[in-house]
Design an enzyme around this catalytic site. Structure first.
Site, PDB file in Angstrom:
ATOM      1  N   HIS A 175      -0.261  -0.564  -9.902  1.00  0.00           N
ATOM      2  CA  HIS A 175      -0.343  -0.738  -8.785  1.00  0.00           C
ATOM      3  C   HIS A 175      -1.398  -2.755  -9.177  1.00  0.00           C
ATOM      4  O   HIS A 175      -2.345  -2.894  -9.812  1.00  0.00           O
ATOM      5  CB  HIS A 175      -1.990  -0.827  -8.555  1.00  0.00           C
ATOM      6  CG  HIS A 175      -2.554  -1.218  -6.748  1.00  0.00           C
ATOM      7  ND1 HIS A 175      -3.193  -0.446  -5.945  1.00  0.00           N
ATOM      8  CD2 HIS A 175      -2.215  -2.416  -6.202  1.00  0.00           C
ATOM      9  CE1 HIS A 175      -3.258  -0.642  -4.685  1.00  0.00           C
ATOM     10  NE2 HIS A 175      -2.829  -2.618  -5.249  1.00  0.00           N
ATOM     11  N   GLU A 218      -2.542   7.719  -4.818  1.00  0.00           N
ATOM     12  CA  GLU A 218      -2.944   7.337  -6.152  1.00  0.00           C
ATOM     13  C   GLU A 218      -4.304   7.232  -6.500  1.00  0.00           C
ATOM     14  O   GLU A 218      -4.297   7.378  -7.992  1.00  0.00           O
ATOM     15  CB  GLU A 218      -2.430   5.549  -6.568  1.00  0.00           C
ATOM     16  CG  GLU A 218      -3.377   4.729  -5.553  1.00  0.00           C
ATOM     17  CD  GLU A 218      -3.047   3.251  -5.707  1.00  0.00           C
ATOM     18  OE1 GLU A 218      -3.812   2.018  -5.765  1.00  0.00           O
ATOM     19  OE2 GLU A 218      -1.426   2.843  -5.394  1.00  0.00           O
ATOM     20  N   ARG A 261       0.970  -1.186  -0.287  1.00  0.00           N
ATOM     21  CA  ARG A 261      -0.346   0.167  -0.379  1.00  0.00           C
ATOM     22  C   ARG A 261       1.248   0.927  -0.006  1.00  0.00           C
ATOM     23  O   ARG A 261       2.009   0.999   0.689  1.00  0.00           O
ATOM     24  CB  ARG A 261      -1.065  -0.441   1.376  1.00  0.00           C
ATOM     25  CG  ARG A 261      -1.907  -1.029   1.547  1.00  0.00           C
ATOM     26  CD  ARG A 261      -3.104  -0.788   0.053  1.00  0.00           C
ATOM     27  NE  ARG A 261      -3.752  -1.839  -0.020  1.00  0.00           N
ATOM     28  CZ  ARG A 261      -3.866  -2.608  -0.487  1.00  0.00           C
ATOM     29  NH1 ARG A 261      -3.452  -2.756  -1.430  1.00  0.00           N
ATOM     30  NH2 ARG A 261      -5.608  -3.286  -0.884  1.00  0.00           N
TER      31      ARG A 261
END
Length: 331
Positions: free
Chosen positions: A294, A262, A233
């Site tokens: 991601h 993000e 994360r």
């Protein structure tokens, strides 16, 4: 009953439609669930959200007002969901508590190797028929030390790969993993791990206690030639502090598949827009930094498991069953 599925990637859509076939009708949307898009869900009892959904109190209120009673999130992390608000509104929330740990662990290793061996720079050069080796020298990881912050299923999978490389293993977690210890991992305080590791990888959940786990002090404690990888994360790293250290010429390489700001960027095409995130814009200019959007989880195996679990969560909700995936039970 039609289920509305937000934030669906093109590769993901056929897997979702196939998994729900014979159970429920689904409508897949490529937009992400947030305050602007939540009204689309009006009339849908069940919605499914992606990892970058914004499910704060206001969004949940809009969903509840439109008749939504269940949110099935297609990810393990749930730091984006206001669980207290969901409980207050009488909404059920479920997540995917497990999927292939190998997808993320293997991608973390991909990032580590790419920055260590300067793969991106080498690829760009050869496309221009520049075959010089200047600036491309990496180093052997065999015999060096890998520090694994978070030794759950993903951290264990990463450690097994590191063990195969012949690396020494340091670990940090609230509980020791016997499987990692069998690989020769030594558990040490975080400060000792950061100072003694050549390769540092993050595999812990994001929660208030881990926000900026890697802060300015932690970054300064690392070796100047360390490799830092984050496929967990974005909020685990203080990105502004990281940029400051990179400005000083520190670190062999940094591989980031996540970024703390993000939301509203990752999974979207911003190539024709002016991105006003100065920190990210500076971060991607460093030649020893590799940022991906991601995608560590994004294998057919892992996404297939995520979708199958999401279907199960929906069926459990409809049948009044409760599983380990339920974060807020049906009221």
């Amino acid at each position: 009953m039609e289920i509305l599925v937000f934030g669906v990637q093109a590769d993901e859509k056929p897997l979702i439609e196939e998994a729900f076939a014979g159970h429920h009708e689904v409508r897949c949307l490529d937009v992400f669930l947030n305050e602007d898009t939540a009204p689309i869900a009006a009339g849908h009892e069940i919605v499914s959200s992606s990892v970058n959904a914004e499910l704060g109190g206001r969004v949940l209120e809009i969903l509840a007002a439109g008749g939504t009673r269940m949110v099935a999130q297609r990810s393990t992390g749930f730091n984006n969901i206001d669980l207290d608000a969901a409980e207050r509104l009488g909404m059920t929330v479920a997540r995917v508590s497990y999927y292939s740990p190998y997808a993320v662990a293997e991608f973390a290793w991909t990032l580590a190797m790419a920055v260590n061996r300067r793969i991106v720079r080498a690829s760009i050069r050869t496309r221009d028929f520049d075959f010089r080796l200047d600036g491309l020298m990496g180093r052997d990881l065999h015999g060096r030390t890998a520090g694994v912050l978070g030794t759950g299923k993903i951290g264990e999978a990463f450690a097994r790969i590191a063990h195969g490389f012949g690396m020494r293993l340091l670990g940090w977690d609230i509980a020791e993993n016997p499987a990692c210890m069998q690989l020769g991992m030594t558990y040490v305080p975080k400060e000792q791990l950061l100072a003694g590791s050549d390769l540092i990888t993050l595999h812990v959940p994001l929660m208030p206690q881990t926000q900026h786990l890697i802060d300015a002090a932690a970054l300064k404690s690392m070796k100047d030639d360390a490799i830092l990888v984050n496929s967990s994360r974005g909020g685990l790293i203080d990105t502004a502090a990281l940029v400051a250290e990179l400005r000083e010429g520190r670190f062999t390489g940094v591989g980031l598949d996540v970024y703390e700001a993000e939301a509203g960027l990752f999974f979207l095409d911003k190539s024709l827009e002016a991105v006003d995130d100065d920190t990210l814009a500076r971060l991607v200019t460093f030649p020893n930094v590799l940022v991906t959007s991601h995608q560590a989880y994004y294998t057919r195996d892992a996404v297939g498991q995520i979708v199958e679990t999401t279907v199960k969560n929906v069926l459990d909700y409809r049948a009044g069953r409760r599983s380990e995936n339920v974060l807020v039970p049906r009221s």
